[in-house]
Write a protein that holds these residues in place. Structure first.
Motif, PDB file in Angstrom:
ATOM      1  N   THR A  24       0.839  -1.201   0.000  1.00 56.40           N
ATOM      2  CA  THR A  24       0.000   0.000   0.000  1.00 56.40           C
ATOM      3  C   THR A  24       0.871   1.248   0.000  1.00 56.40           C
ATOM      4  O   THR A  24       2.074   1.162   0.245  1.00 56.40           O
ATOM      5  N   THR A  25       0.242   2.375  -0.243  1.00 55.30           N
ATOM      6  CA  THR A  25       0.906   3.670  -0.085  1.00 55.30           C
ATOM      7  C   THR A  25       0.344   4.402   1.132  1.00 55.30           C
ATOM      8  O   THR A  25       0.820   5.469   1.471  1.00 55.30           O
ATOM      9  N   ASP A  26      -0.672   3.811   1.790  1.00 59.16           N
ATOM     10  CA  ASP A  26      -1.313   4.439   2.948  1.00 59.16           C
ATOM     11  C   ASP A  26      -1.698   3.356   3.961  1.00 59.16           C
ATOM     12  O   ASP A  26      -2.727   2.689   3.809  1.00 59.16           O
ATOM     13  N   LEU A  27      -0.878   3.183   4.979  1.00 58.88           N
ATOM     14  CA  LEU A  27      -1.088   2.109   5.950  1.00 58.88           C
ATOM     15  C   LEU A  27      -2.399   2.246   6.720  1.00 58.88           C
ATOM     16  O   LEU A  27      -3.118   1.262   6.910  1.00 58.88           O
ATOM     17  N   THR A  28      -2.721   3.459   7.154  1.00 60.57           N
ATOM     18  CA  THR A  28      -3.934   3.681   7.944  1.00 60.57           C
ATOM     19  C   THR A  28      -5.186   3.357   7.142  1.00 60.57           C
ATOM     20  O   THR A  28      -6.084   2.646   7.616  1.00 60.57           O
ATOM     21  N   ARG A  29      -5.247   3.865   5.931  1.00 58.00           N
ATOM     22  CA  ARG A  29      -6.399   3.605   5.059  1.00 58.00           C
ATOM     23  C   ARG A  29      -6.539   2.114   4.777  1.00 58.00           C
ATOM     24  O   ARG A  29      -7.628   1.542   4.851  1.00 58.00           O
ATOM     25  N   ARG A  30      -5.409   1.469   4.489  1.00 59.57           N
ATOM     26  CA  ARG A  30      -5.461   0.063   4.107  1.00 59.57           C
ATOM     27  C   ARG A  30      -5.914  -0.818   5.267  1.00 59.57           C
ATOM     28  O   ARG A  30      -6.713  -1.739   5.077  1.00 59.57           O
ATOM     29  N   LEU A  31      -5.436  -0.538   6.468  1.00 56.73           N
ATOM     30  CA  LEU A  31      -5.876  -1.309   7.627  1.00 56.73           C
ATOM     31  C   LEU A  31      -7.375  -1.132   7.847  1.00 56.73           C
ATOM     32  O   LEU A  31      -8.096  -2.103   8.108  1.00 56.73           O
ATOM     33  N   ALA A  32      -7.867   0.087   7.701  1.00 53.19           N
ATOM     34  CA  ALA A  32      -9.305   0.349   7.846  1.00 53.19           C
ATOM     35  C   ALA A  32     -10.094  -0.424   6.791  1.00 53.19           C
ATOM     36  O   ALA A  32     -11.172  -0.970   7.091  1.00 53.19           O
ATOM     37  N   GLU A  33      -9.588  -0.484   5.568  1.00 53.35           N
ATOM     38  CA  GLU A  33     -10.271  -1.246   4.515  1.00 53.35           C
ATOM     39  C   GLU A  33     -10.352  -2.722   4.878  1.00 53.35           C
ATOM     40  O   GLU A  33     -11.399  -3.352   4.719  1.00 53.35           O
ATOM     41  N   HIS A  34      -9.239  -3.282   5.345  1.00 57.62           N
ATOM     42  CA  HIS A  34      -9.249  -4.698   5.735  1.00 57.62           C
ATOM     43  C   HIS A  34     -10.258  -4.950   6.847  1.00 57.62           C
ATOM     44  O   HIS A  34     -11.035  -5.902   6.790  1.00 57.62           O
ATOM     45  N   ASN A  35     -10.271  -4.101   7.856  1.00 57.80           N
ATOM     46  CA  ASN A  35     -11.148  -4.325   9.010  1.00 57.80           C
ATOM     47  C   ASN A  35     -12.616  -4.033   8.725  1.00 57.80           C
ATOM     48  O   ASN A  35     -13.489  -4.505   9.448  1.00 57.80           O
ATOM     49  N   SER A  36     -12.891  -3.271   7.680  1.00 59.61           N
ATOM     50  CA  SER A  36     -14.281  -2.997   7.310  1.00 59.61           C
ATOM     51  C   SER A  36     -14.845  -4.068   6.380  1.00 59.61           C
ATOM     52  O   SER A  36     -16.021  -4.042   6.049  1.00 59.61           O
ATOM     53  N   GLY A  37     -14.002  -5.004   5.953  1.00 60.70           N
ATOM     54  CA  GLY A  37     -14.447  -6.046   5.029  1.00 60.70           C
ATOM     55  C   GLY A  37     -14.363  -5.631   3.580  1.00 60.70           C
ATOM     56  O   GLY A  37     -14.847  -6.331   2.696  1.00 60.70           O
ATOM     57  N   LYS A  38     -13.727  -4.500   3.315  1.00 60.22           N
ATOM     58  CA  LYS A  38     -13.610  -4.005   1.942  1.00 60.22           C
ATOM     59  C   LYS A  38     -12.187  -4.149   1.404  1.00 60.22           C
ATOM     60  O   LYS A  38     -11.870  -3.658   0.337  1.00 60.22           O
ATOM     61  N   GLY A  39     -11.327  -4.819   2.166  1.00 60.94           N
ATOM     62  CA  GLY A  39      -9.940  -5.013   1.736  1.00 60.94           C
ATOM     63  C   GLY A  39      -9.833  -6.205   0.815  1.00 60.94           C
ATOM     64  O   GLY A  39     -10.721  -6.492   0.017  1.00 60.94           O
ATOM     65  N   ALA A  40      -8.765  -6.919   0.940  1.00 64.41           N
ATOM     66  CA  ALA A  40      -8.510  -8.093   0.097  1.00 64.41           C
ATOM     67  C   ALA A  40      -9.539  -9.197   0.369  1.00 64.41           C
ATOM     68  O   ALA A  40     -10.116  -9.268   1.458  1.00 64.41           O
ATOM     69  N   LYS A  41      -9.728 -10.047  -0.619  1.00 65.55           N
ATOM     70  CA  LYS A  41     -10.660 -11.161  -0.475  1.00 65.55           C
ATOM     71  C   LYS A  41     -10.327 -11.996   0.773  1.00 65.55           C
ATOM     72  O   LYS A  41     -11.223 -12.441   1.492  1.00 65.55           O
ATOM     73  N   TYR A  42      -9.049 -12.181   1.039  1.00 64.62           N
ATOM     74  CA  TYR A  42      -8.599 -12.990   2.172  1.00 64.62           C
ATOM     75  C   TYR A  42      -9.129 -12.447   3.498  1.00 64.62           C
ATOM     76  O   TYR A  42      -9.540 -13.215   4.371  1.00 64.62           O
ATOM     77  N   THR A  43      -9.116 -11.132   3.665  1.00 64.32           N
ATOM     78  CA  THR A  43      -9.539 -10.544   4.940  1.00 64.32           C
ATOM     79  C   THR A  43     -11.018 -10.194   4.980  1.00 64.32           C
ATOM     80  O   THR A  43     -11.499  -9.675   5.981  1.00 64.32           O
ATOM     81  N   ARG A  44     -11.736 -10.464   3.912  1.00 68.38           N
ATOM     82  CA  ARG A  44     -13.185 -10.199   3.922  1.00 68.38           C
ATOM     83  C   ARG A  44     -13.948 -11.195   4.782  1.00 68.38           C
ATOM     84  O   ARG A  44     -15.041 -10.893   5.265  1.00 68.38           O
ATOM     85  N   LEU A  45     -13.375 -12.376   4.977  1.00 70.61           N
ATOM     86  CA  LEU A  45     -14.036 -13.376   5.813  1.00 70.61           C
ATOM     87  C   LEU A  45     -14.098 -12.889   7.252  1.00 70.61           C
ATOM     88  O   LEU A  45     -13.098 -12.438   7.807  1.00 70.61           O
ATOM     89  N   LYS A  46     -15.285 -12.997   7.862  1.00 63.21           N
ATOM     90  CA  LYS A  46     -15.468 -12.498   9.230  1.00 63.21           C
ATOM     91  C   LYS A  46     -14.547 -13.184  10.228  1.00 63.21           C
ATOM     92  O   LYS A  46     -14.124 -12.564  11.199  1.00 63.21           O
ATOM     93  N   LYS A  47     -14.211 -14.452   9.986  1.00 62.98           N
ATOM     94  CA  LYS A  47     -13.344 -15.169  10.926  1.00 62.98           C
ATOM     95  C   LYS A  47     -11.931 -14.595  10.946  1.00 62.98           C
ATOM     96  O   LYS A  47     -11.174 -14.835  11.875  1.00 62.98           O
ATOM     97  N   ARG A  48     -11.559 -13.811   9.938  1.00 62.16           N
ATOM     98  CA  ARG A  48     -10.218 -13.225   9.873  1.00 62.16           C
ATOM     99  C   ARG A  48     -10.151 -11.817  10.447  1.00 62.16           C
ATOM    100  O   ARG A  48      -9.079 -11.250  10.589  1.00 62.16           O
ATOM    101  N   ARG A  49     -11.298 -11.238  10.764  1.00 63.68           N
ATOM    102  CA  ARG A  49     -11.331  -9.876  11.298  1.00 63.68           C
ATOM    103  C   ARG A  49     -11.702  -9.891  12.770  1.00 63.68           C
ATOM    104  O   ARG A  49     -12.466 -10.746  13.201  1.00 63.68           O
TER     105      ARG A  49
END
Length: 87
Positions: A24-49
């Motif tokens: 990424t070029t923005d760590l804060t934004r990217r972490l928020a995307e992962h935790n909101s379920g809008k990041g990578a397919k891998y982290t979209r699964l609820k069991k991973r958040r």
């Protein structure tokens, strides 16, 4: 849109105790995307958040950051743990 001059390789620890590595070029934004379920397919699964950012490295080019990401992903789990402990 603000463009960062830094390029980051990062590692997340997911709620299911797995690692996710990315770029990424923005760590804060990217972490928020992962935790909101809008990041990578891998982290979209609820069991991973939620995910927690446990490591990041800064690079001057996207290519260098993505090479580091690729190299990290090729490691075994034990070697990933050793790499994170050393860095």
């Amino acid at each position: 849109m603000v463009q960062s001059n830094n390029h980051y390789f990062y590692v997340l620890l997911c709620a299911d105790n797995t690692f996710y590595a990315g770029y990424t070029t923005d760590l804060t934004r990217r972490l928020a995307e992962h935790n909101s379920g809008k990041g990578a397919k891998y982290t979209r699964l609820k069991k991973r958040r939620p995910t927690k950012m446990i490591h990041h490295e800064v690079f001057k080019t996207k290519s260098d950051a993505m090479k580091k990401e690729y190299a990290f992903k090729q490691l075994t789990r034990l070697k990933k743990e050793a790499y994170l402990a050393d860095n």
